[in-house]
Design an enzyme around this catalytic site. Structure first.
Site, PDB file in Angstrom:
ATOM      1  N   THR A 149       0.828  -1.219   0.000  1.00  0.00           N
ATOM      2  CA  THR A 149       0.000   0.000   0.000  1.00  0.00           C
ATOM      3  C   THR A 149       0.860   1.267   0.000  1.00  0.00           C
ATOM      4  O   THR A 149       2.000   1.242   0.465  1.00  0.00           O
ATOM      5  CB  THR A 149      -0.940   0.012   1.231  1.00  0.00           C
ATOM      6  OG1 THR A 149      -0.178  -0.301   2.397  1.00  0.00           O
ATOM      7  CG2 THR A 149      -2.061  -0.988   1.071  1.00  0.00           C
ATOM      8  N   LYS A 175       2.561  -5.150   3.282  1.00  0.00           N
ATOM      9  CA  LYS A 175       3.751  -4.314   3.405  1.00  0.00           C
ATOM     10  C   LYS A 175       3.316  -2.860   3.195  1.00  0.00           C
ATOM     11  O   LYS A 175       3.073  -2.441   2.070  1.00  0.00           O
ATOM     12  CB  LYS A 175       4.799  -4.697   2.349  1.00  0.00           C
ATOM     13  CG  LYS A 175       6.144  -4.036   2.612  1.00  0.00           C
ATOM     14  CD  LYS A 175       6.877  -3.657   1.364  1.00  0.00           C
ATOM     15  CE  LYS A 175       6.331  -2.456   0.694  1.00  0.00           C
ATOM     16  NZ  LYS A 175       6.307  -1.209   1.492  1.00  0.00           N
ATOM     17  N   PRO A 176       3.185  -2.099   4.294  1.00  0.00           N
ATOM     18  CA  PRO A 176       2.755  -0.706   4.131  1.00  0.00           C
ATOM     19  C   PRO A 176       3.892   0.164   3.611  1.00  0.00           C
ATOM     20  O   PRO A 176       5.065  -0.240   3.636  1.00  0.00           O
ATOM     21  CB  PRO A 176       2.362  -0.298   5.550  1.00  0.00           C
ATOM     22  CG  PRO A 176       3.193  -1.172   6.444  1.00  0.00           C
ATOM     23  CD  PRO A 176       3.454  -2.451   5.693  1.00  0.00           C
ATOM     24  N   GLU A 178       6.777   2.925   3.516  1.00  0.00           N
ATOM     25  CA  GLU A 178       7.763   3.244   4.554  1.00  0.00           C
ATOM     26  C   GLU A 178       7.467   4.583   5.245  1.00  0.00           C
ATOM     27  O   GLU A 178       7.836   4.807   6.378  1.00  0.00           O
ATOM     28  CB  GLU A 178       9.196   3.220   4.008  1.00  0.00           C
ATOM     29  CG  GLU A 178       9.433   3.869   2.664  1.00  0.00           C
ATOM     30  CD  GLU A 178       9.142   2.955   1.473  1.00  0.00           C
ATOM     31  OE1 GLU A 178       8.079   2.301   1.456  1.00  0.00           O
ATOM     32  OE2 GLU A 178       9.967   2.929   0.543  1.00  0.00           O
ATOM     33  N   GLY A 229      -0.079   2.072  -5.909  1.00  0.00           N
ATOM     34  CA  GLY A 229       1.102   2.931  -5.933  1.00  0.00           C
ATOM     35  C   GLY A 229       1.348   3.443  -7.343  1.00  0.00           C
ATOM     36  O   GLY A 229       0.417   3.549  -8.140  1.00  0.00           O
ATOM     37  N   GLU A 251      -3.699  -0.815  -8.581  1.00  0.00           N
ATOM     38  CA  GLU A 251      -4.330   0.507  -8.572  1.00  0.00           C
ATOM     39  C   GLU A 251      -3.191   1.503  -8.717  1.00  0.00           C
ATOM     40  O   GLU A 251      -2.429   1.716  -7.780  1.00  0.00           O
ATOM     41  CB  GLU A 251      -5.066   0.747  -7.246  1.00  0.00           C
ATOM     42  CG  GLU A 251      -6.167  -0.236  -6.953  1.00  0.00           C
ATOM     43  CD  GLU A 251      -7.448   0.059  -7.709  1.00  0.00           C
ATOM     44  OE1 GLU A 251      -7.513   1.071  -8.435  1.00  0.00           O
ATOM     45  OE2 GLU A 251      -8.384  -0.742  -7.573  1.00  0.00           O
ATOM     46  N   CYS A 285      -4.836   9.755  -5.910  1.00  0.00           N
ATOM     47  CA  CYS A 285      -4.765   9.240  -7.284  1.00  0.00           C
ATOM     48  C   CYS A 285      -5.988   9.661  -8.101  1.00  0.00           C
ATOM     49  O   CYS A 285      -5.936   9.641  -9.318  1.00  0.00           O
ATOM     50  CB  CYS A 285      -4.632   7.734  -7.259  1.00  0.00           C
ATOM     51  SG  CYS A 285      -5.859   7.010  -6.199  1.00  0.00           S
ATOM     52  N   GLU A 379       1.064  13.399 -13.590  1.00  0.00           N
ATOM     53  CA  GLU A 379       0.284  13.539 -12.360  1.00  0.00           C
ATOM     54  C   GLU A 379       1.076  14.446 -11.409  1.00  0.00           C
ATOM     55  O   GLU A 379       2.221  14.148 -11.069  1.00  0.00           O
ATOM     56  CB  GLU A 379       0.125  12.140 -11.760  1.00  0.00           C
ATOM     57  CG  GLU A 379      -0.853  12.044 -10.653  1.00  0.00           C
ATOM     58  CD  GLU A 379      -0.957  10.607 -10.139  1.00  0.00           C
ATOM     59  OE1 GLU A 379      -0.013   9.818 -10.331  1.00  0.00           O
ATOM     60  OE2 GLU A 379      -1.987  10.301  -9.531  1.00  0.00           O
ATOM     61  N   PHE A 381       0.209  15.496  -8.186  1.00  0.00           N
ATOM     62  CA  PHE A 381       0.162  15.039  -6.795  1.00  0.00           C
ATOM     63  C   PHE A 381       0.446  16.179  -5.820  1.00  0.00           C
ATOM     64  O   PHE A 381       1.271  16.066  -4.910  1.00  0.00           O
ATOM     65  CB  PHE A 381       1.150  13.885  -6.581  1.00  0.00           C
ATOM     66  CG  PHE A 381       0.474  12.620  -6.101  1.00  0.00           C
ATOM     67  CD1 PHE A 381      -0.562  12.061  -6.827  1.00  0.00           C
ATOM     68  CD2 PHE A 381       0.871  11.989  -4.928  1.00  0.00           C
ATOM     69  CE1 PHE A 381      -1.202  10.906  -6.384  1.00  0.00           C
ATOM     70  CE2 PHE A 381       0.230  10.835  -4.475  1.00  0.00           C
ATOM     71  CZ  PHE A 381      -0.805  10.291  -5.211  1.00  0.00           C
ATOM     72  N   SER A 439     -15.722   8.138  -4.608  1.00  0.00           N
ATOM     73  CA  SER A 439     -15.247   6.904  -3.947  1.00  0.00           C
ATOM     74  C   SER A 439     -16.122   6.545  -2.750  1.00  0.00           C
ATOM     75  O   SER A 439     -16.370   7.393  -1.893  1.00  0.00           O
ATOM     76  CB  SER A 439     -13.814   7.098  -3.437  1.00  0.00           C
ATOM     77  OG  SER A 439     -13.034   7.707  -4.405  1.00  0.00           O
TER      78      SER A 439
HETATM   79  P1  NAD Z   1       5.331   4.009  -5.043  1.00  0.00           P
HETATM   80  O1  NAD Z   1       4.955   3.111  -6.151  1.00  0.00           O
HETATM   81  O2  NAD Z   1       6.705   4.504  -4.989  1.00  0.00           O
HETATM   82  O3  NAD Z   1       5.109   3.269  -3.628  1.00  0.00           O
HETATM   83  C1  NAD Z   1       3.945   2.565  -3.340  1.00  0.00           C
HETATM   84  C2  NAD Z   1       4.299   1.334  -2.538  1.00  0.00           C
HETATM   85  O4  NAD Z   1       5.162   0.494  -3.292  1.00  0.00           O
HETATM   86  C3  NAD Z   1       5.049   1.621  -1.227  1.00  0.00           C
HETATM   87  O5  NAD Z   1       4.579   0.734  -0.232  1.00  0.00           O
HETATM   88  C4  NAD Z   1       6.482   1.291  -1.573  1.00  0.00           C
HETATM   89  O6  NAD Z   1       7.246   0.876  -0.456  1.00  0.00           O
HETATM   90  C5  NAD Z   1       6.285   0.128  -2.521  1.00  0.00           C
HETATM   91  N1  NAD Z   1       7.415  -0.121  -3.400  1.00  0.00           N
HETATM   92  C6  NAD Z   1       8.215   0.775  -4.030  1.00  0.00           C
HETATM   93  N2  NAD Z   1       9.154   0.128  -4.757  1.00  0.00           N
HETATM   94  C7  NAD Z   1       8.942  -1.206  -4.593  1.00  0.00           C
HETATM   95  C8  NAD Z   1       9.572  -2.394  -5.077  1.00  0.00           C
HETATM   96  N3  NAD Z   1      10.616  -2.347  -5.904  1.00  0.00           N
HETATM   97  N4  NAD Z   1       9.089  -3.587  -4.694  1.00  0.00           N
HETATM   98  C9  NAD Z   1       8.020  -3.672  -3.875  1.00  0.00           C
HETATM   99  N5  NAD Z   1       7.376  -2.582  -3.373  1.00  0.00           N
HETATM  100  C10 NAD Z   1       7.830  -1.375  -3.735  1.00  0.00           C
HETATM  101  O7  NAD Z   1       4.227   5.140  -5.056  1.00  0.00           O
HETATM  102  P2  NAD Z   1       4.121   6.432  -4.147  1.00  0.00           P
HETATM  103  O8  NAD Z   1       4.881   7.516  -4.793  1.00  0.00           O
HETATM  104  O9  NAD Z   1       4.401   6.127  -2.732  1.00  0.00           O
HETATM  105  O10 NAD Z   1       2.546   6.673  -4.241  1.00  0.00           O
HETATM  106  C11 NAD Z   1       1.979   7.574  -5.115  1.00  0.00           C
HETATM  107  C12 NAD Z   1       1.433   6.883  -6.350  1.00  0.00           C
HETATM  108  O11 NAD Z   1       0.415   5.943  -5.997  1.00  0.00           O
HETATM  109  C13 NAD Z   1       0.766   7.853  -7.287  1.00  0.00           C
HETATM  110  O12 NAD Z   1       1.166   7.619  -8.606  1.00  0.00           O
HETATM  111  C14 NAD Z   1      -0.717   7.573  -7.117  1.00  0.00           C
HETATM  112  O13 NAD Z   1      -1.519   7.913  -8.195  1.00  0.00           O
HETATM  113  C15 NAD Z   1      -0.735   6.148  -6.791  1.00  0.00           C
HETATM  114  N6  NAD Z   1      -1.929   5.818  -6.022  1.00  0.00           N
HETATM  115  C16 NAD Z   1      -2.890   5.125  -6.651  1.00  0.00           C
HETATM  116  C17 NAD Z   1      -4.062   4.819  -5.977  1.00  0.00           C
HETATM  117  C18 NAD Z   1      -5.140   4.058  -6.663  1.00  0.00           C
HETATM  118  O14 NAD Z   1      -5.993   3.521  -5.998  1.00  0.00           O
HETATM  119  N7  NAD Z   1      -5.152   3.941  -7.961  1.00  0.00           N
HETATM  120  C19 NAD Z   1      -4.228   5.204  -4.649  1.00  0.00           C
HETATM  121  C20 NAD Z   1      -3.209   5.922  -4.033  1.00  0.00           C
HETATM  122  C21 NAD Z   1      -2.048   6.199  -4.746  1.00  0.00           C
END
Ligand code: NAD
Length: 475
Positions: A149, A175-176, A178, A229, A251, A285, A379, A381, A439
């Site tokens: 997440t 895994k939430p 960090e 993410g 997502e 998002c 995006e 953000f 939502s």
């Molecule tokens: P991110 O992808 O960097 O991180 C999200 C999660 O992925 C974190 O828990 C992170 O620790 C994990 N992660 C990162 N690299 C990883 C790897 N190599 N292996 C496993 N896990 C890994 O994203 P962010 O910048 O933290 O979040 C913002 C993004 O998330 C935006 O693009 C947003 O649009 C998107 N988002 C989408 C939704 C949705 O429901 N569609 C909801 C919230 C956020």
């Protein structure tokens, strides 16, 4: 301070695991360390994986009523703990208290919905073409699930995945992010208090997401990956999960367009677009990323919108009055700043905001933003509203669809035919018509194109965790 009562260890099996290795959680509002959290590695991941596999047979064979009771108690405890959860989110990622409370109610809503829906996983019988055969279709849990997440909705992103998975009979290792592990750990504590059995829901905080994720991605026994993410990380995980043919829900990024037509209720369009843009400081998002306004009402809309934006209160997320907290980190601030500077260099006009103090970026409105600007292509953000004028409906729809992502879009009109026509023409998973916050736990949430795969929420969210089994019965 609630942080002292919030768990900071990993939840493995049914017990809190104290680890020597720690990582800091830092408040984006003050730069202070909020907590030192257990930093899981591969060893803890492998242990949690075994526990999830071990717990699966009993949990999946429990009756839906038994699972529903645990979920119902969890839902009640989450609501009872609305205040500490809202405060944790304010501390770890800067969400203003009033938004935090709303998120807890939203997050709990998924647990309530799936506690009820767990009892309605109906099978089907299908008429056979042969008189001596009967066709039965039943739904079974996919198996142990691994979930990842993001930080922007630290409570809702967890329950939106965990509640349907548990309702279906799956076990779940989370895994939430960090930046925001404390809310997830607190939710796990409430799950244990609600009578959640060991190994059914586990949480692995870590500063090394790839290392912790690897064992889950490689193991055949983990049957599903669910991720929220960025698109970049989502695509990488999809490739990894393909090697063991896991079910995958993603997502990913958004970048929502807003289409305000001249026949809209303008006051309502202003209020709803304000919520669609500035909720969670734009770090959502489904946040409005590009606002297209029809020429006839462009000036009136911009004026009313800028006035409302200037009234938003930026400040301490722990203060009751605050509307907009800090951005999550320096990288987020840099991105927002770059997008604004790029738009100004390409001829946009600044009508509100534009400046930053620390990680607090003032709510910003820009007019005449050129479609080739970064604000329209990526995006953002952050709390920046770029406005552009359009003339014809067809032109607005073309601009809105001209992007590789397709999560949420918003339309404002009082013309019923136009509402249907445009909602159907938009290549997005969610369309809010005269609604800036669509939502809700009962409805399907998810995107098309590069915004991801699968849906969360409602009956569709449950199907993501169920396999279809066909039993052919010869008489
Ligand atoms: P991110 O992808 O960097 O991180 C999200 C999660 O992925 C974190 O828990 C992170 O620790 C994990 N992660 C990162 N690299 C990883 C790897 N190599 N292996 C496993 N896990 C890994 O994203 P962010 O910048 O933290 O979040 C913002 C993004 O998330 C935006 O693009 C947003 O649009 C998107 N988002 C989408 C939704 C949705 O429901 N569609 C909801 C919230 C956020």
């Amino acid at each position: 301070m609630e942080v002292k009562e919030a768990p900071t260890e990993a939840l493995i099996g049914g017990a809190w695991r104290r680890l020597e290795r720690r990582f800091p959680v830092v408040s984006p509002a003050t730069g202070e360390r909020v907590a030192e959290v257990a930093d899981c590695g591969e060893e803890e991941a492998r242990e949690a994986l075994e526990e999830a596999v071990l717990a699966f047979p009993a949990w999946s064979r429990a009756t839906a009523y038994e699972r529903a009771q645990v979920l119902r108690r969890w839902y009640e405890r989450i609501l009872e703990h609305k205040e500490p959860l809202a405060r944790l989110m304010a501390l770890e990622m800067g969400k203003p208290l009033k938004e935090g409370r709303a998120e807890v109610a939203y997050a709990a809503g998924f647990v309530e919905w799936y506690a009820e829906e767990a009892k309605r996983v109906y099978g089907e019988t299908v008429p056979s073409q042969f008189p001596h055969k009967r066709i039965l279709v039943r739904y079974e849990p996919v198996g142990p699930v691994y979930g990842i997440t993001p930080w922007n909705f630290p409570a809702a992103m967890v329950t939106r995945k965990v509640a349907p998975a548990l309702a279906a009979g799956c076990t779940f290792v989370l895994k939430p992010a960090e930046e925001s592990p404390l809310t997830a750990l607190y939710l796990a504590k409430l799950f244990l208090e609600a009578g959640g059995p060991p190994g059914v829901f586990q949480v692995l905080p870590t500063s090394r997401p790839a290392e912790v994720s690897r064992p889950f991605l490689e193991d055949e026994r983990v049957r599903k990956l669910t991720f929220t993410g960025s698109t970049e990380v989502g695509v990488r995980l999809y490739e990894e999960a393909a090697k063991t043919l896991k079910r995958v829900s993603l997502e990913l990024g958004g970048g929502a367009p807003v289409l305000v037509f001249a026949d809209a209720d303008l006051e309502r369009a202003v209020e709803e677009t304000l919520r669609a843009k500035f909720r969670n400081a734009g770090e959502s998002c489904v946040a409005a990323n590009r606002i297209f306004v029809q020429a006839e009402v462009a000036e009136a809309f911009a004026e009313a919108y800028a006035r409302r934006v200037q009234a938003l209160k930026v400040g301490d997320p722990l203060s009751e009055e605050t509307d907009i907290g800090p951005l999550v980190n320096e990288a987020a601030l840099r991105k927002v700043r770059t997008h604004v500077e790029d738009a100004l260099a390409k001829g946009a006009r600044l009508v509100a905001g534009g400046e930053a103090k620390g990680l607090f970026f003032a709510p910003t409105v820009l007019l005449d933003v050129r479609p080739e600007s970064l604000l329209f292509r990526e995006e953002t953000f952050g709390p920046v509203a770029p406005l552009t004028v359009f003339r014809e409906e067809e032109e607005a729809v073309r601009w809105a669809n001209g992007f590789p992502v397709g999560l949420a879009a918003y339309v404002f009109t009082r013309d019923l035919s136009r509402a249907f026509r445009v909602a159907e023409a938009l290549e997005y998973g969610i369309v809010g018509v005269n609604d800036g916050v669509p939502s809700t736990p009962q409805a399907p949430f998810g995107g098309v194109k590069r915004s991801g795969l699968g849906r969360e929420g409602g009956k569709w969210g449950l199907l993501e965790y169920l396999e279809v089994k066909y039993v052919s019965l010869g008489l």
